[in-house]
Scaffold this active site. Structure first.
Site, PDB file in Angstrom:
ATOM      1  N   LYS A 121       0.659  21.949  76.409  1.00  0.00           N
ATOM      2  CA  LYS A 121       0.476  20.609  75.858  1.00  0.00           C
ATOM      3  C   LYS A 121       1.629  19.695  76.257  1.00  0.00           C
ATOM      4  O   LYS A 121       1.436  18.513  76.565  1.00  0.00           O
ATOM      5  CB  LYS A 121       0.351  20.690  74.344  1.00  0.00           C
ATOM      6  CG  LYS A 121      -0.939  21.370  73.875  1.00  0.00           C
ATOM      7  CD  LYS A 121      -0.881  21.846  72.450  1.00  0.00           C
ATOM      8  CE  LYS A 121      -0.798  20.737  71.458  1.00  0.00           C
ATOM      9  NZ  LYS A 121      -0.896  21.216  70.053  1.00  0.00           N
TER      10      LYS A 121
ATOM     11  N   HIS B  88     -28.051  43.296  76.878  1.00  0.00           N
ATOM     12  CA  HIS B  88     -28.581  43.130  78.227  1.00  0.00           C
ATOM     13  C   HIS B  88     -27.574  42.439  79.144  1.00  0.00           C
ATOM     14  O   HIS B  88     -27.940  41.995  80.237  1.00  0.00           O
ATOM     15  CB  HIS B  88     -29.889  42.334  78.170  1.00  0.00           C
ATOM     16  CG  HIS B  88     -30.968  43.030  77.408  1.00  0.00           C
ATOM     17  ND1 HIS B  88     -31.849  43.913  77.993  1.00  0.00           N
ATOM     18  CD2 HIS B  88     -31.278  43.025  76.083  1.00  0.00           C
ATOM     19  CE1 HIS B  88     -32.674  44.397  77.086  1.00  0.00           C
ATOM     20  NE2 HIS B  88     -32.354  43.871  75.906  1.00  0.00           N
TER      21      HIS B  88
ATOM     22  N   GLY C  37      -3.336  25.889  60.614  1.00  0.00           N
ATOM     23  CA  GLY C  37      -4.585  25.376  61.165  1.00  0.00           C
ATOM     24  C   GLY C  37      -5.722  26.372  61.178  1.00  0.00           C
ATOM     25  O   GLY C  37      -6.839  26.070  60.743  1.00  0.00           O
ATOM     26  N   ARG C  38      -5.460  27.593  61.666  1.00  0.00           N
ATOM     27  CA  ARG C  38      -6.544  28.571  61.772  1.00  0.00           C
ATOM     28  C   ARG C  38      -6.895  29.191  60.432  1.00  0.00           C
ATOM     29  O   ARG C  38      -7.827  29.994  60.347  1.00  0.00           O
ATOM     30  CB  ARG C  38      -6.178  29.645  62.795  1.00  0.00           C
ATOM     31  CG  ARG C  38      -4.878  30.377  62.521  1.00  0.00           C
ATOM     32  CD  ARG C  38      -4.453  31.200  63.738  1.00  0.00           C
ATOM     33  NE  ARG C  38      -3.130  31.785  63.598  1.00  0.00           N
ATOM     34  CZ  ARG C  38      -1.981  31.151  63.795  1.00  0.00           C
ATOM     35  NH1 ARG C  38      -1.989  29.859  64.110  1.00  0.00           N
ATOM     36  NH2 ARG C  38      -0.825  31.770  63.675  1.00  0.00           N
TER      37      ARG C  38
ATOM     38  N   LYS D 221      -3.788  18.096  61.154  1.00  0.00           N
ATOM     39  CA  LYS D 221      -2.713  18.381  60.215  1.00  0.00           C
ATOM     40  C   LYS D 221      -1.617  17.325  60.309  1.00  0.00           C
ATOM     41  O   LYS D 221      -1.131  16.809  59.304  1.00  0.00           O
ATOM     42  CB  LYS D 221      -2.143  19.772  60.477  1.00  0.00           C
ATOM     43  CG  LYS D 221      -1.083  20.210  59.475  1.00  0.00           C
ATOM     44  CD  LYS D 221      -0.719  21.670  59.659  1.00  0.00           C
ATOM     45  CE  LYS D 221       0.262  22.129  58.581  1.00  0.00           C
ATOM     46  NZ  LYS D 221       0.560  23.570  58.691  1.00  0.00           N
TER      47      LYS D 221
ATOM     48  N   GLU E  88      -4.236  34.060  68.404  1.00  0.00           N
ATOM     49  CA  GLU E  88      -3.181  33.078  68.152  1.00  0.00           C
ATOM     50  C   GLU E  88      -2.188  33.608  67.128  1.00  0.00           C
ATOM     51  O   GLU E  88      -1.001  33.297  67.179  1.00  0.00           O
ATOM     52  CB  GLU E  88      -3.781  31.754  67.674  1.00  0.00           C
ATOM     53  CG  GLU E  88      -2.772  30.604  67.654  1.00  0.00           C
ATOM     54  CD  GLU E  88      -3.436  29.246  67.509  1.00  0.00           C
ATOM     55  OE1 GLU E  88      -3.828  28.676  68.549  1.00  0.00           O
ATOM     56  OE2 GLU E  88      -3.580  28.771  66.368  1.00  0.00           O
TER      57      GLU E  88
ATOM     58  N   GLU F 223      -5.803  15.174  71.511  1.00  0.00           N
ATOM     59  CA  GLU F 223      -7.245  15.304  71.746  1.00  0.00           C
ATOM     60  C   GLU F 223      -8.031  14.717  70.580  1.00  0.00           C
ATOM     61  O   GLU F 223      -8.998  13.964  70.780  1.00  0.00           O
ATOM     62  CB  GLU F 223      -7.628  16.781  71.939  1.00  0.00           C
ATOM     63  CG  GLU F 223      -6.981  17.463  73.131  1.00  0.00           C
ATOM     64  CD  GLU F 223      -5.718  18.217  72.759  1.00  0.00           C
ATOM     65  OE1 GLU F 223      -5.359  19.166  73.469  1.00  0.00           O
ATOM     66  OE2 GLU F 223      -5.082  17.848  71.721  1.00  0.00           O
TER      67      GLU F 223
END
Length: 506
Positions: free
Chosen positions: A479, A369, A252-253, A193, A338, A199
């Site tokens: 961060k 399981h 973002g999400r 963005k 978030e 990263e």
């Protein structure tokens, strides 16, 4: 007013699930609703079954009163109008405009950006940029989780371009993508963005180095930038003709509907991506135009609040009984935790109760399981969502899918009914809640509607709790400290200093 309603809710009796079905023969008709997509000739849809939850008429009425007291109608209207609903950052939340629903100007801008994206996607597919067999999509968080989920869900029958989504700064992730791609036929999408995410930009630089060292004469010519900061992308070296912008008001999400969805369109083709948007838009309009219990996301939020706030459930399980939806629990973790993992209200006052539960889950039947022992006989009450498709995603013997769905439905029935036994180790208490979301098939339209449902469910929960679901300051502190470590200009606690020294960083 909300405190009085919560007191009323806490005072309500909660009959067992078995008692609720016995008391109301029409319960399934009330709490299991089909959501249809398409016209009568090509209709597909999704069944949302909340009948195996402890919601009843009394709880629904009280939660409706709570929604009214918390200004649900006004906050929903503000969301669709493109008003500032992210008050801490002074922004609207206009992901719905990307689907054609919202403020006129925002819808027009989104359509223009989509037109630009469609032109680039179709040009690449036609070979206008040379042979392109692979795309390495570099992002993180919402810039990676959504595309990875959508491609895994919808492109298993054969993608038009082989897409590798890389989010982790761990170089092993990028090297794995390099190993699967021919640099001569690979493009790189950089999704950020701000176009400053450390990263993402570090991975992008390494991708350029890989292309350059592999003999690609113009590595930047292979890059497409997906960003709300086009000037930053140009400054970094991307030609403006290969920059796909999106609005600053798209979080973002919530961004896979925007140009962040470029790798989805590359894998599926533009017509399928457009169908994906249309499916989400259909759910948007349902959410906008439907009130009370009939509003599917609001109904789900009523159930969420019943378990989190009234029953003290700290987690919610999500189990996809379909390999195509294997990444859905990961996607919902970010969306829900978030968005609603907050401790203050919109007005800055402390929240007076629990907010988002921990979202977790897995894939059936593997999870049966592994973790279902706790769900059936553990001391933690965990509400569960089962998500499945009537149509299989494979061409094998139908027995595969029949056994899969039988297990899915059996788990919900067993959690509810339980089983008595004279041997305590073999006794199942039952009365454990679940909801089932059953798609006709995993198509672009139903998948889009499914994700939009969860977005709106998350928003409804935020309104009922009085919080802002659109900021995420909690992700920033770590961060910031990581940057300080890189700069080497700060002292930490003895434990952290020892770890840094052992790793050779300090």
């Amino acid at each position: 007013m909300s405190e009085a309603v919560w007191s009323k809710l806490k005072a309500l009796k909660t009959p067992s699930l078995t008692q609720l079905f016995e008391a109301d023969p029409a319960r399934l008709d009330i709490f299991a609703t089909r959501f249809d997509l398409g016209d009568e000739e090509s209709s597909s849809g999704i069944l949302f079954d909340w009948s195996k939850t402890h919601l009843d008429a009394a709880h629904v009425a009280a939660f409706g009163e709570l929604a009214q007291g918390m200004g649900f109608d006004a906050r929903r209207a503000a969301l669709f109008a493109g008003d500032i609903v992210n008050t801490t950052e002074g922004r609207a939340a206009e992901h719905m405009a990307q689907r054609g629903v919202g403020k006129d100007e925002s819808v027009m801008l989104a359509a223009e950006n989509h037109h630009r994206m469609a032109a680039i996607v179709e040009a690449i597919h036609r070979g206008a940029m040379g042979e392109v067999k692979h795309l390495i999509h570099i992002g993180i968080g919402g810039s990676a989780l959504g595309p990875a989920l959508a491609i895994d869900a919808l492109a298993r029958d054969g993608a038009m371009v082989d897409v590798h989504v890389v989010s982790n700064i761990d170089g092993c992730a990028l090297e794995q993508a390099f190993a699967a791609c021919d640099p001569a036929t690979t493009m790189v999408a950089v999704a950020s963005k701000t176009f400053t995410t450390i990263e993402t930009m570090t991975n992008a630089e390494s991708a350029l180095t890989w292309l350059r060292e592999s003999g690609v004469a113009d590595p930047y010519g292979r890059v497409v930038a997906l960003t709300a900061a086009p000037a930053k992308a140009v400054e970094w070296g991307v030609d403006e003709t290969r920059i796909l912008p999106f609005s600053e008001s798209v979080g973002g999400r919530y961004s896979l509907w925007s140009s962040i969805g470029f790798p989805i369109a590359m894998a599926l083709g533009w017509p399928d991506f457009a169908e994906f948007l249309d499916g989400a838009a259909a759910m948007d309009m349902h959410f906008r135009d439907t009130d009370g219990l009939a509003n599917l996301p609001l109904r789900a939020a009523f159930g969420d609040q019943l378990y989190t706030r009234l029953r003290g459930c700290q987690t919610r399980g999500v189990f996809a009984y379909d390999e195509r939806l294997a990444l859905l629990p990961d996607y919902l973790q970010q969306l829900e935790m978030e968005s609603n993992g907050k401790s203050v209200k919109v007005d800055g006052s402390p929240v007076d109760g629990p907010t988002a539960p921990i979202t977790w889950g897995g894939v059936g039947t593997d999870a049966q399981h592994a973790v279902f022992q706790l769900l059936h006989q553990g001391t933690n009450l965990v509400p569960v969502d089962f998500i499945a498709s009537i149509a299989p995603g494979d061409d094998l013997d139908p027995a595969h899918h029949r056994i899969l769905l039988s297990n899915c439905f059996a788990q919900g029935a067993a959690l509810m009914a339980g089983k008595a036994s004279d041997d305590a180790a073999r006794a199942y208490p039952g009365d454990r809640p679940s909801a089932t979301i059953l798609l006709d098939d995993v198509t672009p339209a139903t998948f889009g509607a499914l994700l939009a449902f969860h977005e709106h469910r998350t928003f409804c929960n935020a309104v009922l709790m009085g919080i802002n679901p659109f900021d995420q300051f909690g992700v920033e502190l770590g961060k910031e400290i990581a940057k300080q470590i890189e700069q080497g200009d700060v002292q930490f606690d003895p434990s952290t200093q020892a770890l840094l020294a052992l790793a050779g960083i300090a």
